[in-house]
Design a protein around this motif. Sequence first.
Motif, PDB file in Angstrom:
ATOM      1  N   ALA A 135      44.938  56.328  30.550  1.00  0.00           N
ATOM      2  CA  ALA A 135      44.301  56.523  31.851  1.00  0.00           C
ATOM      3  C   ALA A 135      43.218  55.496  32.142  1.00  0.00           C
ATOM      4  O   ALA A 135      42.687  55.457  33.255  1.00  0.00           O
ATOM      5  CB  ALA A 135      43.709  57.934  31.920  1.00  0.00           C
ATOM      6  N   ALA A 136      42.883  54.662  31.167  1.00  0.00           N
ATOM      7  CA  ALA A 136      41.756  53.735  31.309  1.00  0.00           C
ATOM      8  C   ALA A 136      42.210  52.405  31.906  1.00  0.00           C
ATOM      9  O   ALA A 136      43.266  51.874  31.559  1.00  0.00           O
ATOM     10  CB  ALA A 136      41.099  53.496  29.954  1.00  0.00           C
ATOM     11  N   GLN A 137      41.385  51.863  32.811  1.00  0.00           N
ATOM     12  CA  GLN A 137      41.683  50.605  33.510  1.00  0.00           C
ATOM     13  C   GLN A 137      40.991  49.440  32.819  1.00  0.00           C
ATOM     14  O   GLN A 137      39.825  49.523  32.441  1.00  0.00           O
ATOM     15  CB  GLN A 137      41.202  50.692  34.960  1.00  0.00           C
ATOM     16  N   PHE A 138      41.735  48.317  32.655  1.00  0.00           N
ATOM     17  CA  PHE A 138      41.187  47.107  32.053  1.00  0.00           C
ATOM     18  C   PHE A 138      41.632  45.885  32.848  1.00  0.00           C
ATOM     19  O   PHE A 138      42.624  45.928  33.585  1.00  0.00           O
ATOM     20  CB  PHE A 138      41.641  46.958  30.596  1.00  0.00           C
ATOM     21  N   SER A 139      40.908  44.794  32.674  1.00  0.00           N
ATOM     22  CA  SER A 139      41.266  43.534  33.328  1.00  0.00           C
ATOM     23  C   SER A 139      40.874  42.389  32.397  1.00  0.00           C
ATOM     24  O   SER A 139      39.833  42.440  31.729  1.00  0.00           O
ATOM     25  CB  SER A 139      40.544  43.396  34.668  1.00  0.00           C
ATOM     26  N   ILE A 140      41.722  41.347  32.348  1.00  0.00           N
ATOM     27  CA  ILE A 140      41.399  40.162  31.542  1.00  0.00           C
ATOM     28  C   ILE A 140      41.603  38.909  32.388  1.00  0.00           C
ATOM     29  O   ILE A 140      42.538  38.837  33.183  1.00  0.00           O
ATOM     30  CB  ILE A 140      42.247  40.080  30.257  1.00  0.00           C
ATOM     31  N   PRO A 141      40.731  37.912  32.213  1.00  0.00           N
ATOM     32  CA  PRO A 141      40.805  36.692  33.024  1.00  0.00           C
ATOM     33  C   PRO A 141      41.802  35.681  32.476  1.00  0.00           C
ATOM     34  O   PRO A 141      41.483  34.536  32.185  1.00  0.00           O
ATOM     35  CB  PRO A 141      39.369  36.156  32.969  1.00  0.00           C
ATOM     36  N   THR A 142      43.036  36.117  32.307  1.00  0.00           N
ATOM     37  CA  THR A 142      44.126  35.229  31.911  1.00  0.00           C
ATOM     38  C   THR A 142      45.419  35.836  32.428  1.00  0.00           C
ATOM     39  O   THR A 142      45.404  36.919  33.025  1.00  0.00           O
ATOM     40  CB  THR A 142      44.170  35.031  30.388  1.00  0.00           C
ATOM     41  N   LEU A 143      46.536  35.156  32.221  1.00  0.00           N
ATOM     42  CA  LEU A 143      47.807  35.577  32.785  1.00  0.00           C
ATOM     43  C   LEU A 143      48.758  36.055  31.696  1.00  0.00           C
ATOM     44  O   LEU A 143      48.585  35.750  30.529  1.00  0.00           O
ATOM     45  CB  LEU A 143      48.442  34.415  33.558  1.00  0.00           C
ATOM     46  N   GLY A 144      49.785  36.805  32.103  1.00  0.00           N
ATOM     47  CA  GLY A 144      50.867  37.157  31.210  1.00  0.00           C
ATOM     48  C   GLY A 144      50.827  38.592  30.729  1.00  0.00           C
ATOM     49  O   GLY A 144      49.821  39.052  30.198  1.00  0.00           O
ATOM     50  N   ALA A 145      51.981  39.288  30.901  1.00  0.00           N
ATOM     51  CA  ALA A 145      52.078  40.652  30.391  1.00  0.00           C
ATOM     52  C   ALA A 145      51.883  40.682  28.879  1.00  0.00           C
ATOM     53  O   ALA A 145      51.317  41.639  28.331  1.00  0.00           O
ATOM     54  CB  ALA A 145      53.439  41.244  30.768  1.00  0.00           C
ATOM     55  N   HIS A 146      52.349  39.636  28.190  1.00  0.00           N
ATOM     56  CA  HIS A 146      52.162  39.587  26.742  1.00  0.00           C
ATOM     57  C   HIS A 146      50.687  39.573  26.376  1.00  0.00           C
ATOM     58  O   HIS A 146      50.292  40.103  25.328  1.00  0.00           O
ATOM     59  CB  HIS A 146      52.866  38.355  26.155  1.00  0.00           C
ATOM     60  N   ASN A 147      49.846  39.000  27.241  1.00  0.00           N
ATOM     61  CA  ASN A 147      48.412  39.015  26.964  1.00  0.00           C
ATOM     62  C   ASN A 147      47.800  40.388  27.205  1.00  0.00           C
ATOM     63  O   ASN A 147      46.761  40.718  26.621  1.00  0.00           O
ATOM     64  CB  ASN A 147      47.694  37.942  27.780  1.00  0.00           C
ATOM     65  N   ALA A 148      48.429  41.198  28.051  1.00  0.00           N
ATOM     66  CA  ALA A 148      47.982  42.591  28.179  1.00  0.00           C
ATOM     67  C   ALA A 148      48.206  43.327  26.861  1.00  0.00           C
ATOM     68  O   ALA A 148      47.362  44.125  26.434  1.00  0.00           O
ATOM     69  CB  ALA A 148      48.732  43.283  29.314  1.00  0.00           C
ATOM     70  N   ARG A 149      49.330  43.042  26.214  1.00  0.00           N
ATOM     71  CA  ARG A 149      49.585  43.668  24.907  1.00  0.00           C
ATOM     72  C   ARG A 149      48.597  43.156  23.862  1.00  0.00           C
ATOM     73  O   ARG A 149      48.051  43.943  23.073  1.00  0.00           O
ATOM     74  CB  ARG A 149      51.016  43.406  24.466  1.00  0.00           C
ATOM     75  N   ASN A 150      48.372  41.843  23.844  1.00  0.00           N
ATOM     76  CA  ASN A 150      47.393  41.292  22.896  1.00  0.00           C
ATOM     77  C   ASN A 150      46.010  41.892  23.126  1.00  0.00           C
ATOM     78  O   ASN A 150      45.294  42.237  22.177  1.00  0.00           O
ATOM     79  CB  ASN A 150      47.333  39.776  23.033  1.00  0.00           C
ATOM     80  N   ALA A 151      45.635  42.017  24.400  1.00  0.00           N
ATOM     81  CA  ALA A 151      44.325  42.591  24.722  1.00  0.00           C
ATOM     82  C   ALA A 151      44.247  44.051  24.296  1.00  0.00           C
ATOM     83  O   ALA A 151      43.173  44.531  23.900  1.00  0.00           O
ATOM     84  CB  ALA A 151      44.050  42.461  26.217  1.00  0.00           C
ATOM     85  N   THR A 152      45.372  44.750  24.354  1.00  0.00           N
ATOM     86  CA  THR A 152      45.359  46.160  23.972  1.00  0.00           C
ATOM     87  C   THR A 152      45.126  46.321  22.473  1.00  0.00           C
ATOM     88  O   THR A 152      44.553  47.318  22.027  1.00  0.00           O
ATOM     89  CB  THR A 152      46.653  46.852  24.423  1.00  0.00           C
ATOM     90  N   ILE A 153      45.561  45.350  21.679  1.00  0.00           N
ATOM     91  CA  ILE A 153      45.190  45.362  20.262  1.00  0.00           C
ATOM     92  C   ILE A 153      43.669  45.312  20.130  1.00  0.00           C
ATOM     93  O   ILE A 153      43.068  46.081  19.367  1.00  0.00           O
ATOM     94  CB  ILE A 153      45.847  44.176  19.525  1.00  0.00           C
TER      95      ILE A 153
END
Length: 445
Positions: free
Chosen positions: A266-284
């Motif tokens: 349920a938590a919202q996040f944002s990262i200043p880069t592109l790519g769905a794969h980076n969403a997974r990396n950020a989730t780590i």
Amino acid sequence: MIKRKLQWIAEQTNGTLKGNHDVMIDGVSIDSRHINEDVLFIPFKGEHVDGHQYVAQAIESGAAAALWQSDAPNMPEGLPLVVVDDTLSALQAIGKAYLEEVNPKVIAITGSNGKTSTKDMVEVVLAPNFKVKKTQGNYNNEIGLPITLCQLDEDTEISILEMGMSGFGEIAFLSNLVQPDIAAITNIGESHMRDLGSRAGIAQAKFEITEGLKGPLFYDGDEPLLNELVDKTNGDFKSIGFNQDNDFYIHDLQASERSIAFKVGAAQFSIPTLGAHNARNATIAIAIGRLLGLSDAVINNNLGHLHLTNMRMEQIIGQNKSRLINDAYNASPTSMRASIDTLSIMDVPTKIIVFSDVLELGPDSKMYHEAVGGYFENKSIDHLFTVGTEAKYIHDKAQDFTNAMHFETKEALEEALIPYLNPETVILFKASRGMALETIINHLI
């Protein structure tokens, strides 16, 4: 940075001390051309060059002392040395002993793609709240990792260690060396296929990170090969991915020009880069931040300061205000498909991908390159430009799905790109490091 008496070095390496016991070393070095004051110089017997012949020069240049392998001839007299059975094993013993004395929490990261980006993300999440030290560059093997350990400050609270490999047993050795408290596997791609034989072999080699692991493993839960290994192994395993059955479920991705927003649960996040794969990396990084007691609000705020290592989805302004995305540090078929997805969902008038060869894929290289070409089907990519022998297979398969052109030289490709350089265009570059696509990018800036 390690600061210890030479006597301590001798004790940790079971070595024989030649010279003053009280000599103090300040750091280690394996390169006699770049010697800082008071370091311990560590020579290796290479295939073509024996570093022992540079020991005297290193000490003259400011090194406080050096190791010496017992079977190396012509040991100099009158220099401060520690004689050991094997200098590489001695370096590893020094790194391990120093790690145990500093006693930080150790986070180990491996995977076919995204190790460095994930390392950067974990650091940016944790650094405002802890004293953090991470692997610099690609110091992620049996030599580089113990050097990284020797660079820890005495008050380091968290050590983030990247682990690379080219064959079986290498990550197991590194994991047992550092005994990580937390570990992560970003994904399983096709890198080192030539050495490991299959993606299943690659998954097995990456999973060796659990051999010395004392705590949880966060892993790509959308990868069946990893799920199979998890099912056969006892441990604390947490899956991360885009399927709802993952422990950390990533969903509702939204891409803007320079960032991606997404939800984890349920938590919202944002990262200043592109790519769905980076969403997974950020989730780590998010999962590790939560484990170490940080709130989602703090984690999201810290992620906003992310700056990835160069040539990882690096956005550059090109000629005539065009936008170039330099993701050419390395490549695999898996990461190329991720690049196609990244550009496909961007809301820009003209989207161009430049691909070159993926190296080290072994006898199935043609099949893997063709599969990348087939992935262009139903993707919103306007043009594909390829260069390189193997990339021709991408072009041949993709030409049914997009406007594809293949070039014999990088110079010809560069010339063909120039008419497209305008504010309405984004060009993404991706290939194995050995193809050096950045030479094209540098001419288009």
